[in-house]
Structure formats: structure tokens, C-alpha cells
Write a protein that holds these residues in place. Sequence first.
Motif, PDB file in Angstrom:
ATOM      1  N   VAL A   1       1.454   5.362   4.531  1.00 37.56           N
ATOM      2  CA  VAL A   1       2.128   4.070   4.662  1.00 37.56           C
ATOM      3  C   VAL A   1       1.144   2.935   4.396  1.00 37.56           C
ATOM      4  CG1 VAL A   1       3.268   2.520   6.304  1.00 37.56           C
ATOM      5  CG2 VAL A   1       3.901   4.933   6.230  1.00 37.56           C
ATOM      6  N   TYR A   2      -0.051   3.010   5.007  1.00 35.46           N
ATOM      7  CA  TYR A   2      -1.059   1.975   4.789  1.00 35.46           C
ATOM      8  C   TYR A   2      -1.478   1.916   3.321  1.00 35.46           C
ATOM      9  CZ  TYR A   2      -1.630   2.514   9.876  1.00 35.46           C
ATOM     10  OH  TYR A   2      -1.424   2.602  11.221  1.00 35.46           O
ATOM     11  N   ARG A   3      -1.665   3.079   2.747  1.00 38.40           N
ATOM     12  CA  ARG A   3      -2.108   3.137   1.354  1.00 38.40           C
ATOM     13  C   ARG A   3      -1.070   2.532   0.418  1.00 38.40           C
ATOM     14  NH1 ARG A   3      -1.369   6.055  -3.144  1.00 38.40           N
ATOM     15  NH2 ARG A   3      -3.181   6.300  -4.513  1.00 38.40           N
ATOM     16  N   ARG A   4       0.185   2.848   0.672  1.00 37.22           N
ATOM     17  CA  ARG A   4       1.258   2.359  -0.188  1.00 37.22           C
ATOM     18  C   ARG A   4       1.321   0.830  -0.183  1.00 37.22           C
ATOM     19  NH1 ARG A   4       5.980   1.547   1.495  1.00 37.22           N
ATOM     20  NH2 ARG A   4       5.943   3.043   3.248  1.00 37.22           N
ATOM     21  N   GLN A   5       1.155   0.244   0.993  1.00 37.25           N
ATOM     22  CA  GLN A   5       1.193  -1.210   1.082  1.00 37.25           C
ATOM     23  C   GLN A   5      -0.044  -1.843   0.421  1.00 37.25           C
ATOM     24  OE1 GLN A   5       3.201  -2.459   5.124  1.00 37.25           O
ATOM     25  NE2 GLN A   5       2.474  -0.361   5.337  1.00 37.25           N
ATOM     26  N   TYR A   6      -1.183  -1.187   0.587  1.00 38.66           N
ATOM     27  CA  TYR A   6      -2.397  -1.693  -0.060  1.00 38.66           C
ATOM     28  C   TYR A   6      -2.243  -1.687  -1.584  1.00 38.66           C
ATOM     29  CZ  TYR A   6      -7.167  -2.048  -1.700  1.00 38.66           C
ATOM     30  OH  TYR A   6      -8.295  -2.446  -2.360  1.00 38.66           O
ATOM     31  N   VAL A   7      -1.798  -0.566  -2.135  1.00 38.90           N
ATOM     32  CA  VAL A   7      -1.660  -0.465  -3.589  1.00 38.90           C
ATOM     33  C   VAL A   7      -0.654  -1.492  -4.105  1.00 38.90           C
ATOM     34  CG1 VAL A   7      -0.901   1.038  -5.471  1.00 38.90           C
ATOM     35  CG2 VAL A   7      -2.372   1.952  -3.663  1.00 38.90           C
ATOM     36  N   ALA A   8       0.451  -1.672  -3.386  1.00 29.92           N
ATOM     37  CA  ALA A   8       1.456  -2.651  -3.808  1.00 29.92           C
ATOM     38  C   ALA A   8       0.872  -4.056  -3.845  1.00 29.92           C
ATOM     39  CB  ALA A   8       2.661  -2.600  -2.874  1.00 29.92           C
ATOM     40  N   SER A   9       0.062  -4.407  -2.853  1.00 32.95           N
ATOM     41  CA  SER A   9      -0.534  -5.746  -2.833  1.00 32.95           C
ATOM     42  C   SER A   9      -1.508  -5.931  -3.988  1.00 32.95           C
ATOM     43  CB  SER A   9      -1.254  -5.997  -1.503  1.00 32.95           C
ATOM     44  OG  SER A   9      -2.440  -5.233  -1.393  1.00 32.95           O
ATOM     45  N   ARG A  10      -2.257  -4.895  -4.307  1.00 31.46           N
ATOM     46  CA  ARG A  10      -3.212  -5.015  -5.413  1.00 31.46           C
ATOM     47  C   ARG A  10      -2.494  -5.063  -6.761  1.00 31.46           C
ATOM     48  NH1 ARG A  10      -5.210  -6.255  -0.785  1.00 31.46           N
ATOM     49  NH2 ARG A  10      -7.455  -6.572  -0.893  1.00 31.46           N
ATOM     50  N   ALA A  11      -1.324  -4.456  -6.836  1.00 26.36           N
ATOM     51  CA  ALA A  11      -0.508  -4.610  -8.046  1.00 26.36           C
ATOM     52  C   ALA A  11      -0.042  -6.057  -8.193  1.00 26.36           C
ATOM     53  CB  ALA A  11       0.692  -3.664  -7.982  1.00 26.36           C
ATOM     54  N   VAL A  12       0.324  -6.686  -7.089  1.00 23.26           N
ATOM     55  CA  VAL A  12       0.704  -8.106  -7.122  1.00 23.26           C
ATOM     56  C   VAL A  12      -0.483  -8.952  -7.572  1.00 23.26           C
ATOM     57  CG1 VAL A  12       1.394 -10.084  -5.705  1.00 23.26           C
ATOM     58  CG2 VAL A  12       2.525  -7.869  -5.399  1.00 23.26           C
ATOM     59  N   HIS A  13      -1.660  -8.692  -7.044  1.00 25.00           N
ATOM     60  CA  HIS A  13      -2.848  -9.462  -7.426  1.00 25.00           C
ATOM     61  C   HIS A  13      -3.130  -9.332  -8.916  1.00 25.00           C
ATOM     62  CE1 HIS A  13      -4.590  -9.188  -3.046  1.00 25.00           C
ATOM     63  NE2 HIS A  13      -3.372  -9.695  -3.101  1.00 25.00           N
ATOM     64  N   ALA A  14      -3.044  -8.110  -9.422  1.00 25.26           N
ATOM     65  CA  ALA A  14      -3.301  -7.880 -10.845  1.00 25.26           C
ATOM     66  C   ALA A  14      -2.294  -8.637 -11.704  1.00 25.26           C
ATOM     67  CB  ALA A  14      -3.242  -6.385 -11.152  1.00 25.26           C
ATOM     68  N   ALA A  15      -1.045  -8.649 -11.267  1.00 25.43           N
ATOM     69  CA  ALA A  15      -0.022  -9.374 -12.017  1.00 25.43           C
ATOM     70  C   ALA A  15      -0.310 -10.865 -12.038  1.00 25.43           C
ATOM     71  CB  ALA A  15       1.350  -9.111 -11.390  1.00 25.43           C
ATOM     72  N   LEU A  16      -0.741 -11.407 -10.915  1.00 21.16           N
ATOM     73  CA  LEU A  16      -1.044 -12.841 -10.852  1.00 21.16           C
ATOM     74  C   LEU A  16      -2.208 -13.200 -11.775  1.00 21.16           C
ATOM     75  CD1 LEU A  16      -0.652 -13.475  -7.013  1.00 21.16           C
ATOM     76  CD2 LEU A  16       0.949 -14.073  -8.840  1.00 21.16           C
TER      77      LEU A  16
END
Length: 434
Positions: free
Chosen positions: A302-317
Motif C-alpha cells: 500500500v505504501y509503495r503504491r502511493q509512493y510510485v503514484a506520487s512520483r508519476a505525478v511529479h514526472a508528469a509535472l
Amino acid sequence: MTGEQPAVPAEQRINMSCGQTPLSPACLEAIGKQLAEPVYYAHYPAVEKETCLLLKQLMHTQNGPMLIPGSAVYGLEAAMLGTVESGDRVLTVQTGIFGRLLTELARFAGGDTAVIALEEGQSVAPETIRARLLDDPEIRQVALVHCETTTGTLNPIEAIGRMLKDEFPHVIYMVDCVSSFGGIEVRVDDWGIDLLVTTPQKCLNAPQGLAIVVASEKAWDKIENLRNPPRAMCLDLHSWRRYGMEGGAAMGYNTLEKGSVPRASRPHPRDWPVHGPHASYTLVVGLHASLKSIMDEGPDQVYRRQYVASRAVHAALRALDLGIVAATEASAAPVATRIALPVHLDAAELSRILFEEHGIAISSLARIGTMGFMAVPEHVLRTISALEQTLGSMGWEVEKGAGVAAAQEVFERQGASTAGSEEPVPESLIPLLR
């Protein structure tokens, strides 16, 4: 935020805010069932007990949590009222709105506050807190926010807790984990946290309306020995500890069993009222179901999934020539990202268009949540696609599909493991390699 209804049908809208978050499917199913019996029958006490045990497991603590009806602020206020007396020196850390709230609540409880105020996007260093404590030995409590959602920034609560535990053992350590708990590993006992306050409505994807408070024995010693106990009942932590002892017995708990709910060690300093505080059947049932879902998936995943999702958002920005407000990637929260917008792009207008034209709700100040079960490629990529279109309509030049492609690359690169990836998950955030 807006009175207009989005063009997207209700069943197709998604909530990517930083709270209140969508309810997990398991939670929705649980609270949708008819109540067949009142709270004092056998079923509810068993659910509350298991809920508290699940919380203890997820928090890594031996201390029993209190489930106080009311929003998270109720828990923050109860924690301050229970441990701060008139004139007590309290050091608070202001990293945003919620850090300032802690300062105001400490003053409301009668505390004499010392404040560390940081620039937007910055997090506090343990050395800064150490220096203030050495300079001001009258400080008896340190209070700060783990995840400041207004900026998308994390404070290093583990390092601070270990420092306080080793060097200032007399100081009570209070942490607002309202937005972080369930999205980031928290180890209450190991990190020396004396007061932790959280809520179901963020990363746990359960209903708003409960404040979850955990107190250490050091905190209980202060709570039970106040010179002037708070003039309250439902926001008096001592009342909730007594509920755990006497209310639990009335509802069939085994009061000799160490585990689920807190136990009062001495009588309340005031006369006990004819009817004490009580938990909420429906809200606890919903929280119980959401916690079981997290445990079934596995907290590390669960923690990993949320971390990866946030870093995907950062990369998109970054691909859209934007950034994040958090000062560094290391201090950026994995559950809440605030977009650093140029001055001519209005955050409120951005949020309005996303909701009304694309059916996507994000938080004010242009904050994207990656909390709980919503932190998956399906929802993140849809949000980024809508963000691209919205930015374009607002006059920001974007390369069509660039943000989505960058986010997709992060998801594909991370896959099921971070081994060998360009951006491993920091061990301080996620115990991924255990």
C-alpha cells in the motif's frame, strides 16, 4: 468550491483530492448494511476491539487508540487540552496551515508557544529543534505535522522522535499524522511518539467523523496529573480512557485483556457523569472494513503504491514544465502533491475547470492526492490527461501527451519492484525491501 455541476456524469467522476477521499469499496459495502442491533449488543464491541487492534498493528504501538467522534481537529484539540496547562511552553513547527493550527490549539489550551516558522515547501531539520530545546529548556512539548498537505511536504518525524527520545526524554512529542497515516509507514513506539492524531478520511479511505488518538504512558502521566483538567467531557482524553475501562466492560469487553482499548490507571479527577462519551457504530464499522482491506493487500505494498503514484505525478509535472512546491524530492509527500504554478495561472480556476469539464476533483491550491486505493495508474493517468487539457485551455503551452507519457514511464519502470530502477523508494518512507 463551485456551484456548477460537471459535464461528466456522477458515476464517472473521480476524487483525487487530499481529503475527504473516496470510500474504499469494502467500506462502502460495510456501511451500506442495515443496523440490526444497537451499539451495546455483542457485535459492535467485537468490531471496535478488532479495529483498535488493527490500528495498533498498523501504527506499530502497544498503546490503545481512542476512536473519538468528530473530525481530526477534535483529536488535535483533545490532545492539546489533555497535555498542555496554562503557561506550559510548547514548541510548534509551522510548515503550512496545519502547522499553524497546532500553534493556535496550543495557545487555546493555555500554552506559551515557541514557534519555528519555515518558508513554504521547507521541512524542519532535527538540528533546528534540538537547538531550540537547548536554548529554551522550559519547553515541555514539541508538536508538528508529519505531512503538511497545504505544501505537499513531509517533516522527518522518525529522526526528530529518536533525537527527542535520546536527548530530551522529558519532552512530550506530539505528531499530526492526519494526512500521512495509511500512506506512509509510522512506527509510534520505536520513534518515541507520545501523542499521535489521525483520521479515517485520508489515506484509510473511510468516512469522515472520527478522530483517532494514541497516547504513550508518558503522555498519560501528564493527562492524569493535570493541575487543572480540561472543562470538557467528550474532548477529555481521560474520559476516553475511562470509556475503555468501564464502557468496555459494560459492552462485554474482557477488561483484563491487554490489547484493544486504553485503560484508566486512576479515577477521573471529577465526578463521572451519568452517561459518558460513546463511539460511532457506523463510522467504526466503515473504518474496520477499510483497515482490513489494507491488511489484505499488505501495508508495504500500500505504501509503495502511493509512493510510485506520487512520483508519476511529479514526472508528469516536470514534463509539462511545472514543478512541485516541496523544496526537495526527498521531502515531498507521497500522498499529496501541490503543483508549483506560475503566477498567471490561477489554482482555483484550474481546479474549477478540472471538476466542471473533466469530472476530476483535486484540492484547492492545485493539490493532487495519491491517497489510498485511488493511487493507481488508471486514476493518475486520467488526472494528468485532464490536467494537460486544462492547462492548454488556460494558455499554458504543453506538448500533448507529454505528461501522460512521463507518468506512464514511471509506472512501467517501477513495475512490481524497485530493484534496479532509476528512482528507488527511500527506506525512510517505505519499508519496501524488508
